[in-house]
Design a protein around this motif. Structure first.
Motif, PDB file in Angstrom:
ATOM      1  N   THR A 107       0.852  -1.186   0.000  1.00 53.24           N
ATOM      2  CA  THR A 107       0.000   0.000   0.000  1.00 53.24           C
ATOM      3  C   THR A 107       0.888   1.237   0.000  1.00 53.24           C
ATOM      4  OG1 THR A 107      -0.163  -0.072   2.411  1.00 53.24           O
ATOM      5  CG2 THR A 107      -1.942  -1.108   1.177  1.00 53.24           C
ATOM      6  N   ALA A 108       0.467   2.195  -0.804  1.00 54.09           N
ATOM      7  CA  ALA A 108       1.228   3.435  -0.931  1.00 54.09           C
ATOM      8  C   ALA A 108       0.656   4.478   0.013  1.00 54.09           C
ATOM      9  CB  ALA A 108       1.160   3.947  -2.366  1.00 54.09           C
ATOM     10  N   GLU A 109       1.551   5.199   0.623  1.00 56.49           N
ATOM     11  CA  GLU A 109       1.183   6.315   1.499  1.00 56.49           C
ATOM     12  C   GLU A 109       1.896   7.552   0.966  1.00 56.49           C
ATOM     13  OE1 GLU A 109       1.933   7.773   6.134  1.00 56.49           O
ATOM     14  OE2 GLU A 109       2.809   5.884   5.430  1.00 56.49           O
ATOM     15  N   MET A 110       1.149   8.615   0.780  1.00 57.22           N
ATOM     16  CA  MET A 110       1.754   9.874   0.361  1.00 57.22           C
ATOM     17  C   MET A 110       2.238  10.588   1.621  1.00 57.22           C
ATOM     18  SD  MET A 110       1.580   9.611  -2.834  1.00 57.22           S
ATOM     19  CE  MET A 110       2.472  11.125  -3.040  1.00 57.22           C
ATOM     20  N   ILE A 111       3.512  10.953   1.628  1.00 58.69           N
ATOM     21  CA  ILE A 111       4.113  11.613   2.779  1.00 58.69           C
ATOM     22  C   ILE A 111       4.031  13.121   2.567  1.00 58.69           C
ATOM     23  CG2 ILE A 111       6.207  11.844   4.172  1.00 58.69           C
ATOM     24  CD1 ILE A 111       4.914   9.005   4.209  1.00 58.69           C
ATOM     25  N   GLU A 112       3.499  13.805   3.534  1.00 64.43           N
ATOM     26  CA  GLU A 112       3.324  15.264   3.456  1.00 64.43           C
ATOM     27  C   GLU A 112       4.684  15.953   3.326  1.00 64.43           C
ATOM     28  OE1 GLU A 112       1.264  18.754   3.231  1.00 64.43           O
ATOM     29  OE2 GLU A 112       0.355  16.756   3.368  1.00 64.43           O
ATOM     30  N   PRO A 113       4.816  16.839   2.324  1.00 67.02           N
ATOM     31  CA  PRO A 113       6.087  17.552   2.177  1.00 67.02           C
ATOM     32  C   PRO A 113       6.493  18.284   3.462  1.00 67.02           C
ATOM     33  CG  PRO A 113       4.753  17.884   0.226  1.00 67.02           C
ATOM     34  CD  PRO A 113       3.879  17.171   1.251  1.00 67.02           C
ATOM     35  N   PHE A 114       7.740  18.096   3.814  1.00 67.27           N
ATOM     36  CA  PHE A 114       8.395  18.739   4.952  1.00 67.27           C
ATOM     37  C   PHE A 114       7.842  18.298   6.309  1.00 67.27           C
ATOM     38  CE2 PHE A 114       8.710  21.393   1.175  1.00 67.27           C
ATOM     39  CZ  PHE A 114      10.059  21.220   0.944  1.00 67.27           C
ATOM     40  N   SER A 115       7.144  17.161   6.308  1.00 66.22           N
ATOM     41  CA  SER A 115       6.759  16.524   7.566  1.00 66.22           C
ATOM     42  C   SER A 115       8.009  15.845   8.131  1.00 66.22           C
ATOM     43  CB  SER A 115       5.668  15.484   7.309  1.00 66.22           C
ATOM     44  OG  SER A 115       6.192  14.411   6.520  1.00 66.22           O
ATOM     45  N   PRO A 116       7.981  15.389   9.379  1.00 65.68           N
ATOM     46  CA  PRO A 116       9.165  14.705   9.924  1.00 65.68           C
ATOM     47  C   PRO A 116       9.621  13.503   9.074  1.00 65.68           C
ATOM     48  CG  PRO A 116       7.699  15.325  11.707  1.00 65.68           C
ATOM     49  CD  PRO A 116       6.960  15.626  10.428  1.00 65.68           C
ATOM     50  N   ALA A 117       8.676  12.702   8.570  1.00 62.53           N
ATOM     51  CA  ALA A 117       9.048  11.539   7.754  1.00 62.53           C
ATOM     52  C   ALA A 117       9.670  11.984   6.428  1.00 62.53           C
ATOM     53  CB  ALA A 117       7.836  10.655   7.500  1.00 62.53           C
ATOM     54  N   TYR A 118       9.125  13.010   5.823  1.00 55.03           N
ATOM     55  CA  TYR A 118       9.650  13.555   4.566  1.00 55.03           C
ATOM     56  C   TYR A 118      11.069  14.077   4.779  1.00 55.03           C
ATOM     57  CZ  TYR A 118       9.513  16.430   0.253  1.00 55.03           C
ATOM     58  OH  TYR A 118       9.753  16.993  -0.981  1.00 55.03           O
ATOM     59  N   ASN A 119      11.236  14.872   5.820  1.00 54.67           N
ATOM     60  CA  ASN A 119      12.552  15.444   6.117  1.00 54.67           C
ATOM     61  C   ASN A 119      13.584  14.352   6.430  1.00 54.67           C
ATOM     62  OD1 ASN A 119      11.242  17.864   5.773  1.00 54.67           O
ATOM     63  ND2 ASN A 119      11.269  18.425   7.943  1.00 54.67           N
ATOM     64  N   ALA A 120      13.142  13.312   7.128  1.00 58.00           N
ATOM     65  CA  ALA A 120      14.055  12.211   7.459  1.00 58.00           C
ATOM     66  C   ALA A 120      14.494  11.486   6.196  1.00 58.00           C
ATOM     67  CB  ALA A 120      13.383  11.246   8.428  1.00 58.00           C
ATOM     68  N   HIS A 121      13.573  11.298   5.256  1.00 61.14           N
ATOM     69  CA  HIS A 121      13.968  10.615   4.025  1.00 61.14           C
ATOM     70  C   HIS A 121      14.882  11.505   3.174  1.00 61.14           C
ATOM     71  CE1 HIS A 121      14.102   7.681   0.919  1.00 61.14           C
ATOM     72  NE2 HIS A 121      13.708   8.576   0.029  1.00 61.14           N
ATOM     73  N   ALA A 122      14.609  12.784   3.139  1.00 60.71           N
ATOM     74  CA  ALA A 122      15.499  13.702   2.419  1.00 60.71           C
ATOM     75  C   ALA A 122      16.913  13.616   3.007  1.00 60.71           C
ATOM     76  CB  ALA A 122      14.966  15.129   2.487  1.00 60.71           C
ATOM     77  N   ALA A 123      17.007  13.565   4.335  1.00 59.97           N
ATOM     78  CA  ALA A 123      18.313  13.436   4.983  1.00 59.97           C
ATOM     79  C   ALA A 123      18.961  12.094   4.621  1.00 59.97           C
ATOM     80  CB  ALA A 123      18.171  13.566   6.497  1.00 59.97           C
ATOM     81  N   TYR A 124      18.161  11.029   4.591  1.00 55.80           N
ATOM     82  CA  TYR A 124      18.663   9.705   4.217  1.00 55.80           C
ATOM     83  C   TYR A 124      19.271   9.740   2.817  1.00 55.80           C
ATOM     84  CZ  TYR A 124      18.660   4.677   3.269  1.00 55.80           C
ATOM     85  OH  TYR A 124      19.037   3.392   2.940  1.00 55.80           O
ATOM     86  N   LYS A 125      18.647  10.494   1.912  1.00 55.79           N
ATOM     87  CA  LYS A 125      19.110  10.614   0.524  1.00 55.79           C
ATOM     88  C   LYS A 125      20.146  11.726   0.347  1.00 55.79           C
ATOM     89  CE  LYS A 125      17.510   8.994  -2.761  1.00 55.79           C
ATOM     90  NZ  LYS A 125      18.077   7.935  -3.576  1.00 55.79           N
ATOM     91  N   ASN A 126      20.490  12.414   1.447  1.00 57.56           N
ATOM     92  CA  ASN A 126      21.435  13.540   1.405  1.00 57.56           C
ATOM     93  C   ASN A 126      20.959  14.659   0.475  1.00 57.56           C
ATOM     94  OD1 ASN A 126      23.381  12.452   3.222  1.00 57.56           O
ATOM     95  ND2 ASN A 126      24.007  11.058   1.590  1.00 57.56           N
ATOM     96  N   ILE A 127      19.652  14.919   0.515  1.00 49.71           N
ATOM     97  CA  ILE A 127      19.075  16.005  -0.268  1.00 49.71           C
ATOM     98  C   ILE A 127      18.774  17.155   0.691  1.00 49.71           C
ATOM     99  CG2 ILE A 127      17.173  16.746  -1.758  1.00 49.71           C
ATOM    100  CD1 ILE A 127      16.804  13.770  -2.514  1.00 49.71           C
ATOM    101  N   PRO A 128      19.402  18.300   0.501  1.00 57.32           N
ATOM    102  CA  PRO A 128      19.142  19.437   1.394  1.00 57.32           C
ATOM    103  C   PRO A 128      17.688  19.908   1.291  1.00 57.32           C
ATOM    104  CG  PRO A 128      21.094  19.825   0.035  1.00 57.32           C
ATOM    105  CD  PRO A 128      20.418  18.598  -0.496  1.00 57.32           C
TER     106      PRO A 128
END
Length: 172
Positions: A107-128
């Motif tokens: 099941t797909a879940e859309m993650i809200e931009p700049f939510s904690p989960a979104y920010n954590a994944h951006a950090a995981y990918k090294n995307i500022p």
């Protein structure tokens, strides 16, 4: 084909797998995880009603989920109405003795931009985050929670098991 012939074809792997030797769950989980992490591209299938789309897309895998950043595209037609997705990861075919691939249902879940989960994944990918905030349109984040993973690995045969194994991630 008749409906009965379609049904018989759909049962093929269920019937074949019923008699095959199962790999120990921890070993299967380890091998599936290694294969997922050794790759980074999948084919993501989405659909709603009569509309179906299959999109090649980069993924990351952590916290038991597949994470996919996307600018947009036709895959969102299906995601808008149906969170059920499938994704496939596979190697180039080089013969029956060298099969490596998997099909994932989830099941797909859309993650809200700049939510904690979104920010954590951006950090995981090294995307500022500043780079993401600077985009003209938002970078969407899809999180796929797998419910079933079917692995087709020739390596399983060397372990004395059937070449197709199923992992149910939520099962204990």
């Amino acid at each position: 084909m008749t409906k009965e012939e379609y049904a018989a074809a759909a049962r093929y792997w269920d019937e074949k797998d019923a008699g095959s030797v199962r790999l120990e769950r921890d070993k299967l989980q380890t091998m599936a995880g290694e294969y997922i992490r050794a790759n980074n591209t999948c084919a993501l299938a989405t659909g709603a009603g009569s509309y179906v789309r299959c999109t090649p897309i980069e993924y990351s895998y952590h916290d038991g989920c597949f994470w996919l950043f996307s600018e947009g595209g036709k895959k969102f037609i299906g995601l808008a109405d149906n969170p059920n997705v499938s994704l496939a990861i596979f190697d180039k075919y080089e013969g029956f003795g060298k099969l490596h691939g998997m099909q994932v249902q989830g099941t797909a879940e859309m993650i809200e931009p700049f939510s904690p989960a979104y920010n954590a994944h951006a950090a995981y990918k090294n995307i500022p985050l500043d780079a993401l905030r600077g985009l003209r349109s938002p970078m969407h984040l899809i999180c796929v929670h797998p419910t079933r993973i079917d692995c087709l690995f020739s390596d399983f045969k060397e372990l004395g098991c059937g070449t197709r194994q199923t992992l149910l991630p939520d099962a204990e």
